[in-house]
Write an enzyme that holds these catalytic residues in place. Structure first.
Site, PDB file in Angstrom:
ATOM      1  CG  ASP A  60      -1.956   0.968   1.330  1.00  0.00           C
ATOM      2  OD1 ASP A  60      -2.383   1.424   0.258  1.00  0.00           O
ATOM      3  OD2 ASP A  60      -2.414   1.289   2.449  1.00  0.00           O
ATOM      4  CG  HIS A  61      -0.366   4.809   0.193  1.00  0.00           C
ATOM      5  ND1 HIS A  61      -0.813   5.771  -0.671  1.00  0.00           N
ATOM      6  CD2 HIS A  61      -1.446   4.420   0.918  1.00  0.00           C
ATOM      7  CE1 HIS A  61      -2.111   5.959  -0.469  1.00  0.00           C
ATOM      8  NE2 HIS A  61      -2.523   5.144   0.464  1.00  0.00           N
ATOM      9  CG  HIS A  88      -5.325   7.988   3.503  1.00  0.00           C
ATOM     10  ND1 HIS A  88      -4.776   8.662   2.440  1.00  0.00           N
ATOM     11  CD2 HIS A  88      -5.456   6.703   3.104  1.00  0.00           C
ATOM     12  CE1 HIS A  88      -4.581   7.816   1.440  1.00  0.00           C
ATOM     13  NE2 HIS A  88      -4.977   6.620   1.818  1.00  0.00           N
ATOM     14  N   GLY A  89      -7.584   8.241   7.251  1.00  0.00           N
ATOM     15  CA  GLY A  89      -7.714   8.506   8.677  1.00  0.00           C
ATOM     16  C   GLY A  89      -9.157   8.556   9.152  1.00  0.00           C
ATOM     17  CG  ASN A 141      -7.128   0.831  -0.421  1.00  0.00           C
ATOM     18  OD1 ASN A 141      -7.467  -0.111  -1.132  1.00  0.00           O
ATOM     19  ND2 ASN A 141      -6.011   1.485  -0.594  1.00  0.00           N
TER      20      ASN A 141
END
Ligand code: G3H
Ligand code: 13P
Ligand code: ZN
Length: 330
Positions: free
Chosen positions: A93-94, A189-190, A275
């Protein structure tokens, strides 16, 4: 060099093809430790869902690259032992460099993301192309990214979204040869995806965040019909988990996620990978906090990690069945 096929893993190509056709999305659940991996496999076997076991560079450092290789192999064997050999992808991922992607491929990953989205367009193309050329020699699939998600992405903090420009996607996909494309349409994200002042209140007084930019998604789909699209930052931040964490000593403020009905809608399009990391973190933390607060004499990790694993499993089953639509697709 370990080839992922020798570990019993698969790449994402066939899974994405079927998911786009079938109008569902494959879950990409992040993990860092054994209990998370067990919960993912237990849930996906029970739901009969294919799964992408997703590892960030931070997770790889945390867990250790060699252990991860054996954990992934163990996950394949564990699924069989539980009674159903679901397809399992091990995905970076990333990834932020060619070297990291190469190293993951050498350690048995079947899929990698090269996230060049913070770079100028031409540099993103060149870096992504380089990773694709290497990865495809080993039949490893590659995810690229266009557009920037608000929030923290790979240690890069973006104040606001840079939505994916539909006019770039054809050129990016053809120049790089990627197998899937992560796009930015309003997720981030988060656990703090929106500020309360960005939201409206519904009749029950619940905060409703601004809708995802389905118009951009549609425009992208028109330009690259049937091409596998990925959504990052897709946790829904269940409010019962946030409430429980805060009632048991936590301090999460303004935690707001993506409504599940919007993810359900996205799953029916060419979005074929979704995701989810933060929701799992919330579920585990809520369960651990509850046990430790309610039973202060507990000091056996199995007594709090066991319930945390079970809470995670239930969350993942729910995602497969009711949000992504991946249940019974394995
Ligand atoms: O997109 C990022 C993932 O949630 C992974 O987060 O880098 O803290 O492991 P991490
Ligand atoms: P969440 O923080 O919304 O779970 O997103 C995770 C993610 O995109 C991992 O790449
Ligand atoms: Zn992400």
């Amino acid at each position: 060099m370990v080839n992922y096929k020798d570990l019993g893993l698969v790449n994402s190509r066939e899974l994405f093809k079927k998911a786009v056709k079938g109008g569902y999305a494959i879950p990409a659940f992040n993990f860092n430790n054994m209990e998370q991996m067990q919960a993912i496999i237990q849930a996906c076997v029970e739901a009969k869902s294919p799964v992408i076991l997703q590892v960030s560079s931070g997770a790889r450092k945390y867990a250790n690259q060699t252990l991860l290789r054996y954990m992934a192999q163990g996950a394949v064997e564990y699924a069989k032992e539980l009674g159903y050999a679901i397809p399992i992808v091990l995905h970076l991922d990333h990834g932020d460099s060619f070297e990291l992607c190469k190293s993951c491929i050498e350690y048995g990953f079947s899929s990698v993301m090269i996230d060049g989205s913070a770079h100028p367009y031409d540099e993103n193309v060149a870096l992504t192309r380089k990773v694709v050329e290497y990865a495809h020699q080993y039949d490893v699939t590659v995810e690229g990214e266009l557009g920037v998600l608000a929030g923290i992405e790979d240690d890069v903090v973006a104040a606001s979204h840079v939505y994916t420009r539909p006019e770039d996607v054809e050129d990016f996909v053809s120049k790089t040869g990627v197998d899937s494309l992560a796009i930015s349409i309003g997720t981030s994200h988060g656990a703090n995806k929106f500020k309360p002042e960005q939201c409206t209140r519904n009749a029950e007084g619940i905060l409703v965040p601004p809708a995802l930019r389905f118009d951009i998604l549609e425009e992208i789909e028109k330009r690259i019909p049937g091409f596998p699209i990925v959504l990052h930052g897709s946790s829904s931040v269940p409010q019962d988990l946030v409430k429980s964490i805060n009632q048991h000593g936590g301090a999460l403020k303004d935690a707001i996620g993506i409504p599940e009905d919007q993810l359900r809608q996205a799953s029916k399009s060419a979005v074929c990978k979704i995701n989810i990391d933060s929701d799992g973190r919330l579920a585990m933390t809520a369960a651990v906090r509850e046990v430790l607060a309610d039973e202060p004499s507990v000091f056996d990790p199995r007594k709090y990690l066991g319930p945390a694993r079970e809470r995670l499993k239930q969350l993942y089953i729910h995602k497969c069945k009711n949000v992504l639509g991946s249940a019974d697709q394995a």
